[in-house]
Design an enzyme around this catalytic site. Structure first.
Site, PDB file in Angstrom:
ATOM      1  N   LYS A 126       0.818  -1.220   0.000  1.00 53.73           N
ATOM      2  CA  LYS A 126       0.000   0.000   0.000  1.00 53.73           C
ATOM      3  C   LYS A 126       0.847   1.263   0.000  1.00 53.73           C
ATOM      4  O   LYS A 126       0.492   2.265  -0.619  1.00 53.73           O
ATOM      5  CB  LYS A 126      -0.976   0.023   1.175  1.00 53.73           C
ATOM      6  CG  LYS A 126      -0.362   0.006   2.568  1.00 53.73           C
ATOM      7  CD  LYS A 126      -0.218  -1.395   3.086  1.00 53.73           C
ATOM      8  CE  LYS A 126       0.290  -1.454   4.510  1.00 53.73           C
ATOM      9  NZ  LYS A 126       0.436  -2.854   4.955  1.00 53.73           N
ATOM     10  N   GLU A 152      -5.441  -5.997  -4.535  1.00 56.50           N
ATOM     11  CA  GLU A 152      -6.471  -6.242  -3.524  1.00 56.50           C
ATOM     12  C   GLU A 152      -5.870  -6.402  -2.139  1.00 56.50           C
ATOM     13  O   GLU A 152      -6.422  -5.940  -1.142  1.00 56.50           O
ATOM     14  CB  GLU A 152      -7.282  -7.488  -3.886  1.00 56.50           C
ATOM     15  CG  GLU A 152      -8.410  -7.809  -2.919  1.00 56.50           C
ATOM     16  CD  GLU A 152      -9.519  -6.773  -2.950  1.00 56.50           C
ATOM     17  OE1 GLU A 152      -9.695  -6.074  -1.931  1.00 56.50           O
ATOM     18  OE2 GLU A 152     -10.205  -6.662  -3.979  1.00 56.50           O
ATOM     19  N   VAL A 176      -5.032  -3.341   0.724  1.00 57.01           N
ATOM     20  CA  VAL A 176      -5.977  -2.660   1.609  1.00 57.01           C
ATOM     21  C   VAL A 176      -6.838  -3.689   2.333  1.00 57.01           C
ATOM     22  O   VAL A 176      -7.519  -4.499   1.692  1.00 57.01           O
ATOM     23  CB  VAL A 176      -6.885  -1.689   0.819  1.00 57.01           C
ATOM     24  CG1 VAL A 176      -7.875  -1.012   1.752  1.00 57.01           C
ATOM     25  CG2 VAL A 176      -6.049  -0.655   0.077  1.00 57.01           C
ATOM     26  N   GLU A 217       4.538  -3.910  15.377  1.00 60.70           N
ATOM     27  CA  GLU A 217       5.969  -4.054  15.092  1.00 60.70           C
ATOM     28  C   GLU A 217       6.787  -3.471  16.245  1.00 60.70           C
ATOM     29  O   GLU A 217       6.275  -2.726  17.090  1.00 60.70           O
ATOM     30  CB  GLU A 217       6.321  -3.304  13.802  1.00 60.70           C
ATOM     31  CG  GLU A 217       5.547  -3.745  12.572  1.00 60.70           C
ATOM     32  CD  GLU A 217       5.985  -5.087  12.054  1.00 60.70           C
ATOM     33  OE1 GLU A 217       7.080  -5.556  12.453  1.00 60.70           O
ATOM     34  OE2 GLU A 217       5.242  -5.680  11.246  1.00 60.70           O
ATOM     35  N   LYS A 266      -3.709   3.296   2.834  1.00 68.41           N
ATOM     36  CA  LYS A 266      -4.847   2.508   2.345  1.00 68.41           C
ATOM     37  C   LYS A 266      -6.009   3.411   1.943  1.00 68.41           C
ATOM     38  O   LYS A 266      -6.653   3.191   0.908  1.00 68.41           O
ATOM     39  CB  LYS A 266      -5.284   1.525   3.430  1.00 68.41           C
ATOM     40  CG  LYS A 266      -4.213   0.512   3.810  1.00 68.41           C
ATOM     41  CD  LYS A 266      -4.577  -0.231   5.076  1.00 68.41           C
ATOM     42  CE  LYS A 266      -3.469  -1.169   5.524  1.00 68.41           C
ATOM     43  NZ  LYS A 266      -3.751  -1.793   6.840  1.00 68.41           N
TER      44      LYS A 266
END
Length: 439
Positions: A105, A129, A132, A190, A205
């Site tokens: 993204k 696809e 997002v 993360e 996104k």
């Protein structure tokens, strides 16, 4: 018909999931696509680990350009992440006449216009696809399923990390730092969670969805972005008492300002009425609410990340590309839903011109006349009050006054807050959170 050959760039969590799901469901996928889809080449940093995942029948290389330059590869799947290297690899693959599937993204939000133009000129497809909301098929819904509609707005919980953190803060009364630590320990966040908690990932996104919904260029640089790192547990509790829940929302919608028609493009914490379906999306789940003229409201819900949910979207793109690989490029679904020569340049509205409602928390000394001063300042700015809550936050000396406003322009609320903060009884900064009814 001979199988279509796929080169995989990166075999981390999503790459391994893609390989495994494709192997496990290969017969059903072949029947749906009309021909087999085989990953025949993989580029990876850790060659030994990659060979352990794909086995002996797949060529594993350390140089990703060897994949995009290989004459036998039909589709390149980019799952590396980041900006510079994937940018170069995707453009090279397109130049070589290869179709591209990507879950990146950030790449599309920053370089999508260039990438889609190159693909259009070369007559190849770029499918995304998985970029997002993971396994939630929102791109296909916006680009194809709702093609008869004039889309009015898209509002989404499109970052699972922040939604998990906010859910933990609401359900367990945790502060932000503790909830973030839990998310990291469980693998939802993360080690460096900045892109998630500061709203950047959601903005990437949202930028893509906005372009598809309204037929405008990708314009990440014009998105307003505000994360959740400054949210306090007491604001989440107060919102709950007032009948609202706080979510990090990405919102893009058609709007009208003094200068004409425009598009909102914003990511920020938002109060939503607790009765709305999207307000009850908890944990690491994603949900996107689309308002359109013919179909009305539709909600798309599911896992926004993870190995196999994201792999599901990657493979759906592989099937689409396989079905359409031999079709005249002008008969394919356009990358951003609208024909390239029919894109419009409607302006992204500056945040100061946005109209919405607000939650204000003012920390004040407990003395006479404070409430009168607050209401006077808001009234002078043309802002009416919808609800008031007064709470002792725990020190029993000062008060939290919580105000919900009716709709007003952002510039009006900013001006009012500046005056409120200058009142002698007001302590520190006013907390402001936007409120959307999503009606």
């Amino acid at each position: 018909m001979k199988p279509i050959k796929v080169g995989l760039l990166g075999i981390g969590t999503v790459g391994a999931g893609t390989f495994n799901v494709l192997q496990r469901n290969q017969e059903d996928i072949r029947r749906r696509a009309g021909r087999g889809i085989e990953i025949t080449m993989v580029a990876a940093r850790n060659l030994e680990k990659a060979r352990g995942i794909v086995g002996a029948g797949v060529e594993v290389v350390g140089d990703p350009f060897a994949v995009v330059d290989h004459p036998d590869i039909d589709i390149v799947v980019e799952l590396i992440g980041g900006y510079e290297l994937p940018h170069a690899l995707v453009l090279k693959a397109i130049a070589n006449g290869k179709h591209v599937v990507t879950a990146n993204k950030a790449l599309l939000a920053l370089h999508g216009n260039e990438i889609f133009a190159a693909a259009q000129e070369k007559g190849v497809m770029v499918a995304f696809e998985a970029a997002v909301a993971g396994g939630v098929p929102i791109i296909k819904a916006l680009r194809e399923g709702l093609t008869a509609n004039r889309i009015e707005s898209v509002a989404g919980i499109i970052n699972g990390t922040t939604n998990f953190i906010l859910s933990e803060m609401r359900e367990k009364g945790l502060d932000f730092a503790t909830a973030l630590q839990q998310a990291q320990e469980l693998g939802y966040a993360e080690a460096d969670p900045t892109f998630d908690i500061e709203g950047v990932d959601a903005a990437h996104k949202l930028t893509i969805m906005s372009a598809i919904a309204f037929g405008i260029p990708v314009q990440f640089d014009k998105a307003y972005i505000e994360g959740i790192s400054q949210l306090q547990a007491r604001d989440i509790s107060y919102a709950e008492q007032l009948g609202y829940r706080i979510k990090l929302l990405g919102i893009t919608r058609r709007t009208h300002t003094e200068s004409g028609e425009g598009i909102e493009l914003r990511v920020h914490p938002t109060l939503i009425p607790a009765g709305r379906l999207i307000a009850n999306v908890e944990g690491a789940m994603n949900a996107v609410l689309v308002q359109a003229d013919a179909v009305g409201a539709s909600l798309y819900y599911g896992k926004g990340a993870g190995s196999e949910p994201t792999a599901s979207a990657v493979i759906a793109d592989l099937v689409d590309v396989t079905r359409l690989a031999t079709v005249d490029p002008y008969c394919r679904v356009p990358h951003l839903a609208f024909q390239p020569n029919e894109m419009t340049d409607v302006a992204i509205v500056p945040m100061a011109e946005i109209t919405t409602s607000y939650y204000l928390r003012v920390y004040v000394k407990d003395q006479l006349g404070v409430m009168a001063d607050l209401t006077r300042i808001l009234a002078d700015a043309g802002i009416s009050i919808d609800a008031v809550l007064q709470k002792e936050p725990g020190d029993q000396v000062n008060l939290d006054i919580i105000l919900l406003t009716h709709q007003t322009r952002e510039k009006n609320i900013i001006a009012a807050i500046e005056k409120i903060e200058k009142l002698p009884a007001v302590i520190g900064k006013v907390t402001r959170i936007r409120l959307e009814t999503l009606a």
